[in-house]
Write a protein that holds these residues in place. Structure first.
Motif, PDB file in Angstrom:
ATOM      1  N   MET A 163       0.816   0.321   9.434  1.00  0.00           N
ATOM      2  CA  MET A 163       0.851  -0.491   8.221  1.00  0.00           C
ATOM      3  C   MET A 163       1.327  -1.885   8.550  1.00  0.00           C
ATOM      4  O   MET A 163       0.841  -2.825   7.988  1.00  0.00           O
ATOM      5  CB  MET A 163       1.978   0.305   7.310  1.00  0.00           C
ATOM      6  CG  MET A 163       2.150  -0.600   6.109  1.00  0.00           C
ATOM      7  SD  MET A 163       0.822  -0.378   4.726  1.00  0.00           S
ATOM      8  CE  MET A 163       1.047   1.365   4.068  1.00  0.00           C
ATOM      9  N   ALA A 164       2.143  -1.872   9.376  1.00  0.00           N
ATOM     10  CA  ALA A 164       2.514  -3.530   9.783  1.00  0.00           C
ATOM     11  C   ALA A 164       1.378  -3.949  10.319  1.00  0.00           C
ATOM     12  O   ALA A 164       1.289  -5.343   9.934  1.00  0.00           O
ATOM     13  CB  ALA A 164       3.837  -3.264  10.789  1.00  0.00           C
ATOM     14  N   GLY A 165       0.700  -3.546  10.996  1.00  0.00           N
ATOM     15  CA  GLY A 165      -0.576  -4.203  11.921  1.00  0.00           C
ATOM     16  C   GLY A 165      -1.759  -4.389  10.605  1.00  0.00           C
ATOM     17  O   GLY A 165      -2.181  -5.798  10.636  1.00  0.00           O
ATOM     18  N   SER A 166      -1.866  -3.506   9.655  1.00  0.00           N
ATOM     19  CA  SER A 166      -2.773  -3.951   8.759  1.00  0.00           C
ATOM     20  C   SER A 166      -2.473  -5.093   7.654  1.00  0.00           C
ATOM     21  O   SER A 166      -3.255  -5.844   7.386  1.00  0.00           O
ATOM     22  CB  SER A 166      -2.838  -2.438   8.014  1.00  0.00           C
ATOM     23  OG  SER A 166      -3.845  -2.476   7.032  1.00  0.00           O
ATOM     24  N   VAL A 167      -1.036  -4.828   7.395  1.00  0.00           N
ATOM     25  CA  VAL A 167      -0.683  -6.062   6.630  1.00  0.00           C
ATOM     26  C   VAL A 167      -0.554  -7.311   7.108  1.00  0.00           C
ATOM     27  O   VAL A 167      -1.227  -8.421   6.650  1.00  0.00           O
ATOM     28  CB  VAL A 167       0.747  -5.739   5.839  1.00  0.00           C
ATOM     29  CG1 VAL A 167       1.392  -6.703   5.087  1.00  0.00           C
ATOM     30  CG2 VAL A 167       0.658  -4.335   4.954  1.00  0.00           C
ATOM     31  N   ALA A 168      -0.332  -7.464   8.384  1.00  0.00           N
ATOM     32  CA  ALA A 168      -0.280  -8.682   9.359  1.00  0.00           C
ATOM     33  C   ALA A 168      -1.833  -9.173   9.273  1.00  0.00           C
ATOM     34  O   ALA A 168      -2.021 -10.273   9.338  1.00  0.00           O
ATOM     35  CB  ALA A 168       0.118  -8.403  10.748  1.00  0.00           C
ATOM     36  N   VAL A 169      -2.833  -8.297   9.613  1.00  0.00           N
ATOM     37  CA  VAL A 169      -4.203  -8.875   9.829  1.00  0.00           C
ATOM     38  C   VAL A 169      -4.704  -9.029   8.279  1.00  0.00           C
ATOM     39  O   VAL A 169      -5.396 -10.072   8.124  1.00  0.00           O
ATOM     40  CB  VAL A 169      -5.015  -7.457  10.320  1.00  0.00           C
ATOM     41  CG1 VAL A 169      -6.550  -7.817  10.177  1.00  0.00           C
ATOM     42  CG2 VAL A 169      -4.781  -7.438  11.759  1.00  0.00           C
ATOM     43  N   LEU A 170      -4.275  -8.621   7.328  1.00  0.00           N
ATOM     44  CA  LEU A 170      -4.548  -8.864   5.699  1.00  0.00           C
ATOM     45  C   LEU A 170      -3.974 -10.415   5.538  1.00  0.00           C
ATOM     46  O   LEU A 170      -4.890 -11.299   4.959  1.00  0.00           O
ATOM     47  CB  LEU A 170      -4.136  -7.874   4.833  1.00  0.00           C
ATOM     48  CG  LEU A 170      -4.412  -7.947   3.399  1.00  0.00           C
ATOM     49  CD1 LEU A 170      -6.060  -7.904   3.319  1.00  0.00           C
ATOM     50  CD2 LEU A 170      -3.897  -7.135   2.576  1.00  0.00           C
ATOM     51  N   LEU A 195      -4.612  -1.576  15.846  1.00  0.00           N
ATOM     52  CA  LEU A 195      -3.848  -2.655  16.375  1.00  0.00           C
ATOM     53  C   LEU A 195      -2.427  -2.425  16.549  1.00  0.00           C
ATOM     54  O   LEU A 195      -1.874  -2.606  17.425  1.00  0.00           O
ATOM     55  CB  LEU A 195      -4.256  -4.233  16.243  1.00  0.00           C
ATOM     56  CG  LEU A 195      -5.716  -4.723  16.506  1.00  0.00           C
ATOM     57  CD1 LEU A 195      -5.836  -6.021  15.888  1.00  0.00           C
ATOM     58  CD2 LEU A 195      -5.694  -4.717  17.987  1.00  0.00           C
ATOM     59  N   GLY A 196      -1.902  -2.551  15.087  1.00  0.00           N
ATOM     60  CA  GLY A 196      -0.278  -2.122  15.053  1.00  0.00           C
ATOM     61  C   GLY A 196       0.102  -0.968  15.899  1.00  0.00           C
ATOM     62  O   GLY A 196       1.297  -0.898  16.287  1.00  0.00           O
ATOM     63  N   TRP A 222       8.219  -0.824  -1.260  1.00  0.00           N
ATOM     64  CA  TRP A 222       7.212  -1.147  -2.394  1.00  0.00           C
ATOM     65  C   TRP A 222       6.844  -2.357  -1.778  1.00  0.00           C
ATOM     66  O   TRP A 222       5.655  -2.810  -2.050  1.00  0.00           O
ATOM     67  CB  TRP A 222       7.799  -1.329  -3.698  1.00  0.00           C
ATOM     68  CG  TRP A 222       9.065  -2.126  -3.855  1.00  0.00           C
ATOM     69  CD1 TRP A 222      10.271  -2.059  -3.669  1.00  0.00           C
ATOM     70  CD2 TRP A 222       8.750  -3.639  -4.396  1.00  0.00           C
ATOM     71  NE1 TRP A 222      10.724  -3.176  -3.860  1.00  0.00           N
ATOM     72  CE2 TRP A 222      10.106  -4.318  -4.386  1.00  0.00           C
ATOM     73  CE3 TRP A 222       7.794  -4.378  -4.640  1.00  0.00           C
ATOM     74  CZ2 TRP A 222      10.297  -5.464  -4.763  1.00  0.00           C
ATOM     75  CZ3 TRP A 222       7.808  -5.827  -5.170  1.00  0.00           C
ATOM     76  CH2 TRP A 222       9.416  -6.350  -5.205  1.00  0.00           C
ATOM     77  N   LEU A 223       7.266  -3.286  -1.212  1.00  0.00           N
ATOM     78  CA  LEU A 223       6.790  -4.507  -0.643  1.00  0.00           C
ATOM     79  C   LEU A 223       5.934  -4.388   0.426  1.00  0.00           C
ATOM     80  O   LEU A 223       4.981  -5.233   0.615  1.00  0.00           O
ATOM     81  CB  LEU A 223       8.255  -5.454  -0.283  1.00  0.00           C
ATOM     82  CG  LEU A 223       8.938  -6.181  -1.280  1.00  0.00           C
ATOM     83  CD1 LEU A 223      10.190  -7.028  -0.454  1.00  0.00           C
ATOM     84  CD2 LEU A 223       8.118  -7.163  -2.017  1.00  0.00           C
ATOM     85  N   ALA A 224       6.215  -3.304   1.132  1.00  0.00           N
ATOM     86  CA  ALA A 224       5.246  -2.796   2.176  1.00  0.00           C
ATOM     87  C   ALA A 224       3.564  -2.595   1.497  1.00  0.00           C
ATOM     88  O   ALA A 224       2.598  -2.916   2.226  1.00  0.00           O
ATOM     89  CB  ALA A 224       5.598  -2.055   3.419  1.00  0.00           C
ATOM     90  N   ARG A 225       3.796  -1.998   0.541  1.00  0.00           N
ATOM     91  CA  ARG A 225       2.494  -1.274  -0.205  1.00  0.00           C
ATOM     92  C   ARG A 225       1.831  -2.227  -1.159  1.00  0.00           C
ATOM     93  O   ARG A 225       0.637  -2.096  -1.596  1.00  0.00           O
ATOM     94  CB  ARG A 225       2.727  -0.084  -0.934  1.00  0.00           C
ATOM     95  CG  ARG A 225       3.416   1.019   0.106  1.00  0.00           C
ATOM     96  CD  ARG A 225       3.442   2.564  -0.691  1.00  0.00           C
ATOM     97  NE  ARG A 225       4.027   3.370   0.093  1.00  0.00           N
ATOM     98  CZ  ARG A 225       5.278   3.730   0.314  1.00  0.00           C
ATOM     99  NH1 ARG A 225       6.151   3.107  -0.300  1.00  0.00           N
ATOM    100  NH2 ARG A 225       5.678   4.779   1.125  1.00  0.00           N
TER     101      ARG A 225
END
Length: 210
Positions: free
Chosen positions: A156-163, A203-204, A91-94
């Motif tokens: 998902m990791a790359g998307s959240v890092a860019v966000l 990118l991720g 849930w922390l990832a989303r």
């Protein structure tokens, strides 16, 4: 034989894998770096002259709080996503992406309430380019740091890092740019962040390989 056994035991002890810091501490370190970067950028560029007055407006204050929440949530989410099992806290990832959706809903309500609409600034796409350039350093450094771990949900990791990086950059520009147009910040500040978060997914997949 005893000396050889002792030597093997010593070598094995020296080469034992080091346990990585827990995700929460990793996210605190990333937040500290982001805060230093943000403050230096703000000191160099300066703040908008009416910043104190703007913080007395509920819409601007809420927008700023949303950006701060996005920065914290995406930093925490990226740190957990860097590990294979996400520490069983999916849930922390989303959370960052869900928070961004709520943020956009708030902006749409603010847009409807903006009557008569505030005047548009003379520039448009320049804001998107500025946010992108300012976000490059934290985005690259965060993705590079995540390569040290073993992310499984790489997109998902790359998307959240860019966000995370773009939220820091967007907050800086919001406190620097003299602009009160909600439609402008939606079209040229925040919708591009969603597009770049999609690029972060790509990118991720390519950068976070192990």
């Amino acid at each position: 034989m005893n000396k050889i056994d002792d030597l093997i035991a010593q070598l094995a002890q020296h080469n034992m894998p080091r346990r990585a810091a827990p995700p929460f501490l990793i996210s605190l370190k990333w937040l500290a770096y982001a805060a230093a970067y943000f403050l230096i950028a703000l000191l160099v560029s300066g703040t908008r002259p009416d910043l104190a007055a703007q913080f007395r407006h509920g819409e601007f204050l809420t927008e700023t709080m949303f950006l701060l929440a996005l920065i914290v949530a995406s930093s925490v989410g990226a740190s957990y996503l860097a590990f294979p099992d996400v520490y069983q806290k999916r849930w922390l990832a989303r959370l960052p992406l869900l928070l961004f959706i709520v943020f956009m809903l708030f902006l749409l309500f603010a847009l409807r309430a903006d009557m008569p609409p505030a005047p548009q600034p003379l520039h448009s796409w320049q804001c998107t380019i500025t946010i992108m350039l300012m976000a490059m350093l934290p985005a690259v450094s965060t993705l590079w740091a995540m390569r040290r771990f073993a992310a499984i949900q790489r997109g998902m990791a790359g998307s959240v890092a860019v966000l995370f990086a773009f939220s820091v950059s967007a907050l800086w520009l919001r406190l620097h740019e003299l602009n009160n147009s909600i439609s402008h910040v939606i079209y040229w500040h925040y919708l591009p962040m969603l597009i770049f978060a999609s690029v972060g997914w790509w990118l991720g997949k390519r950068v976070l390989r192990w």
